[in-house]
Design a protein around this motif. Structure first.
Motif, PDB file in Angstrom:
ATOM      1  N   HIS A   1      -1.486 -18.343   9.276  1.00 17.52           N
ATOM      2  CA  HIS A   1      -2.369 -19.130  10.128  1.00 17.52           C
ATOM      3  C   HIS A   1      -3.703 -18.429  10.319  1.00 17.52           C
ATOM      4  N   GLU A   2      -4.758 -19.211  10.422  1.00 17.81           N
ATOM      5  CA  GLU A   2      -6.089 -18.642  10.591  1.00 17.81           C
ATOM      6  C   GLU A   2      -6.235 -17.872  11.891  1.00 17.81           C
ATOM      7  N   ASP A   3      -5.487 -18.272  12.927  1.00 21.21           N
ATOM      8  CA  ASP A   3      -5.626 -17.620  14.216  1.00 21.21           C
ATOM      9  C   ASP A   3      -4.731 -16.387  14.342  1.00 21.21           C
ATOM     10  N   ALA A   4      -3.997 -16.073  13.269  1.00 19.53           N
ATOM     11  CA  ALA A   4      -3.134 -14.890  13.271  1.00 19.53           C
ATOM     12  C   ALA A   4      -3.875 -13.723  12.630  1.00 19.53           C
ATOM     13  N   PRO A   5      -3.399 -12.491  12.845  1.00 20.53           N
ATOM     14  CA  PRO A   5      -3.988 -11.355  12.132  1.00 20.53           C
ATOM     15  C   PRO A   5      -3.905 -11.586  10.633  1.00 20.53           C
ATOM     16  N   ASN A   6      -4.769 -10.921   9.879  1.00 22.90           N
ATOM     17  CA  ASN A   6      -4.808 -11.151   8.434  1.00 22.90           C
ATOM     18  C   ASN A   6      -3.490 -10.814   7.758  1.00 22.90           C
ATOM     19  N   PHE A   7      -2.835  -9.747   8.242  1.00 23.13           N
ATOM     20  CA  PHE A   7      -1.588  -9.312   7.626  1.00 23.13           C
ATOM     21  C   PHE A   7      -0.574  -8.885   8.676  1.00 23.13           C
ATOM     22  N   PHE A   8       0.699  -9.083   8.333  1.00 23.19           N
ATOM     23  CA  PHE A   8       1.780  -8.394   9.027  1.00 23.19           C
ATOM     24  C   PHE A   8       2.157  -7.222   8.126  1.00 23.19           C
ATOM     25  N   ASN A   9       2.252  -6.049   8.694  1.00 22.32           N
ATOM     26  CA  ASN A   9       2.475  -4.850   7.884  1.00 22.32           C
ATOM     27  C   ASN A   9       3.920  -4.383   8.007  1.00 22.32           C
ATOM     28  N   LEU A  10       4.750  -4.873   7.077  1.00 19.26           N
ATOM     29  CA  LEU A  10       6.133  -4.441   7.007  1.00 19.26           C
ATOM     30  C   LEU A  10       6.187  -3.068   6.338  1.00 19.26           C
ATOM     31  N   THR A  11       7.299  -2.378   6.507  1.00 16.72           N
ATOM     32  CA  THR A  11       7.467  -1.064   5.885  1.00 16.72           C
ATOM     33  C   THR A  11       8.695  -1.084   4.995  1.00 16.72           C
ATOM     34  N   LEU A  12       8.558  -0.512   3.802  1.00 21.08           N
ATOM     35  CA  LEU A  12       9.673  -0.363   2.873  1.00 21.08           C
ATOM     36  C   LEU A  12       9.891   1.117   2.594  1.00 21.08           C
TER      37      LEU A  12
ATOM     38  N   MET B   1       0.843  -1.191   0.000  1.00 21.44           N
ATOM     39  CA  MET B   1       0.000   0.000   0.000  1.00 21.44           C
ATOM     40  C   MET B   1       0.882   1.247   0.000  1.00 21.44           C
ATOM     41  N   LYS B   2       0.737   2.050  -1.029  1.00 22.80           N
ATOM     42  CA  LYS B   2       1.562   3.241  -1.151  1.00 22.80           C
ATOM     43  C   LYS B   2       1.143   4.297  -0.135  1.00 22.80           C
ATOM     44  N   ILE B   3       2.108   4.846   0.593  1.00 22.65           N
ATOM     45  CA  ILE B   3       1.867   5.937   1.524  1.00 22.65           C
ATOM     46  C   ILE B   3       2.319   7.248   0.894  1.00 22.65           C
ATOM     47  N   ALA B   4       3.483   7.225   0.268  1.00 21.97           N
ATOM     48  CA  ALA B   4       4.029   8.377  -0.438  1.00 21.97           C
ATOM     49  C   ALA B   4       5.116   7.863  -1.376  1.00 21.97           C
ATOM     50  N   ASP B   5       5.606   8.713  -2.232  1.00 22.53           N
ATOM     51  CA  ASP B   5       6.721   8.312  -3.088  1.00 22.53           C
ATOM     52  C   ASP B   5       7.905   7.922  -2.218  1.00 22.53           C
ATOM     53  N   GLY B   6       8.353   6.696  -2.366  1.00 26.27           N
ATOM     54  CA  GLY B   6       9.480   6.216  -1.575  1.00 26.27           C
ATOM     55  C   GLY B   6       9.100   5.580  -0.248  1.00 26.27           C
ATOM     56  N   LEU B   7       7.820   5.418  -0.001  1.00 27.90           N
ATOM     57  CA  LEU B   7       7.372   4.805   1.261  1.00 27.90           C
ATOM     58  C   LEU B   7       6.133   3.962   1.016  1.00 27.90           C
ATOM     59  N   GLU B   8       6.239   2.670   1.333  1.00 29.99           N
ATOM     60  CA  GLU B   8       5.099   1.759   1.183  1.00 29.99           C
ATOM     61  C   GLU B   8       4.984   0.841   2.391  1.00 29.99           C
ATOM     62  N   MET B   9       3.751   0.488   2.690  1.00 31.37           N
ATOM     63  CA  MET B   9       3.472  -0.552   3.671  1.00 31.37           C
ATOM     64  C   MET B   9       3.259  -1.846   2.908  1.00 31.37           C
TER      65      MET B   9
END
Length: 252
Positions: free
Chosen positions: A16-27, A1-9
């Protein structure tokens, strides 16, 4: 997911089903380098690589990985990424986290009670699967450089290290100066669109973790990127001030 030019989540699917849907890494990147924040679970190298490449950034451009803390869902693919890049990427964490990440100490939340619980849960599985599950809880990764509170890296518009102990002793948040964005690790979470503090169930010292949030009030924060829950940009400083005052710290 784009946040700004040069920054994305990077929304990394949890396996696993019992885990949150996503882990949100940052680039984060500029014309010279690319920086990754946290590293998912074991076995997620390909997914992480694909997510990075989809942003238009070559995986081989990665030069640094900041690890916010020792938990397995943050360090899981660290070794694989480092191996894939031939050791050319520099890995960083707070010094208090390093011995846990590198395996010199047992992860701080891996108590005898927790180990017994894990063994009971996986005991019904075939032996090969039991070993795979055990590997998820005994993860190691190499840290090249220890960072400290207040340290600033003059890359990609500036990265400021904020030591926020509590969730773990050496937990850090990272402030991205150019973007007025905060990478929170597990110091903050987004649940149903609202910003909360650390999850009490998984926090080593809740009192210290909440006290650490006071440091965040020193920064002009427009965007919060939570590893669990994603982006929050609804007057973040005001909401953090509420958390510091003890208002709706966790989901009721």
């Amino acid at each position: 997911m784009k946040i700004a030019d040069g920054l994305e989540m990077l929304q990394l699917k949890a396996p696993h089903e019992d885990a949150p849907n996503f882990f949100n890494l940052t680039l984060l990147w500029d014309e010279d380098t690319a920086v990754l924040f946290d590293a998912g679970l074991p076995g997620q190298l390909k997914d992480i690589k694909d997510l990075i490449e989809k942003t238009g950034v070559s995986f081989g451009r990665l030069s640094k990985i900041f690890i916010t803390h020792q938990d397995g869902d943050h360090i899981g693919s660290l070794k694989d990424i480092k191996d894939e890049l031939g050791g050319k990427v520099e890995t960083m964490s707070h010094g208090e986290e390093r011995p846990y990440i590198e395996g010199d100490k047992m992860p701080i939340k891996m108590t005898l009670q927790r180990i017994a619980q894990i063994e009971a849960e996986i005991n019904v599985l075939p032996e090969e699967e039991r070993e795979k599950e055990r590997a998820m809880y005994y993860i190691k990764g190499k840290i090249d450089c220890e960072v400290y509170d207040g340290q600033e890296f003059i890359i990609c518009g500036g990265i400021k290290v904020i030591h926020t102990p509590g969730h773990t002793p050496g937990h850090i948040c990272l402030y991205l100066k150019k973007y007025k964005a905060l990478v929170t690790g597990d110091a903050l979470n987004v649940v149903d669109g609202k910003l909360y503090g650390p999850n009490p169930i998984y926090t080593y010292d809740m009192e210290k973790a909440l006290n650490s949030l006071k440091k965040l009030s020193d920064y002009d924060i427009q965007t919060v990127i939570c590893y669990h829950g994603g982006i929050y940009n609804n007057n973040a400083n005001q909401r953090i001030a509420e958390l510091i005052q003890g208002e709706d710290v966790w989901v009721k």
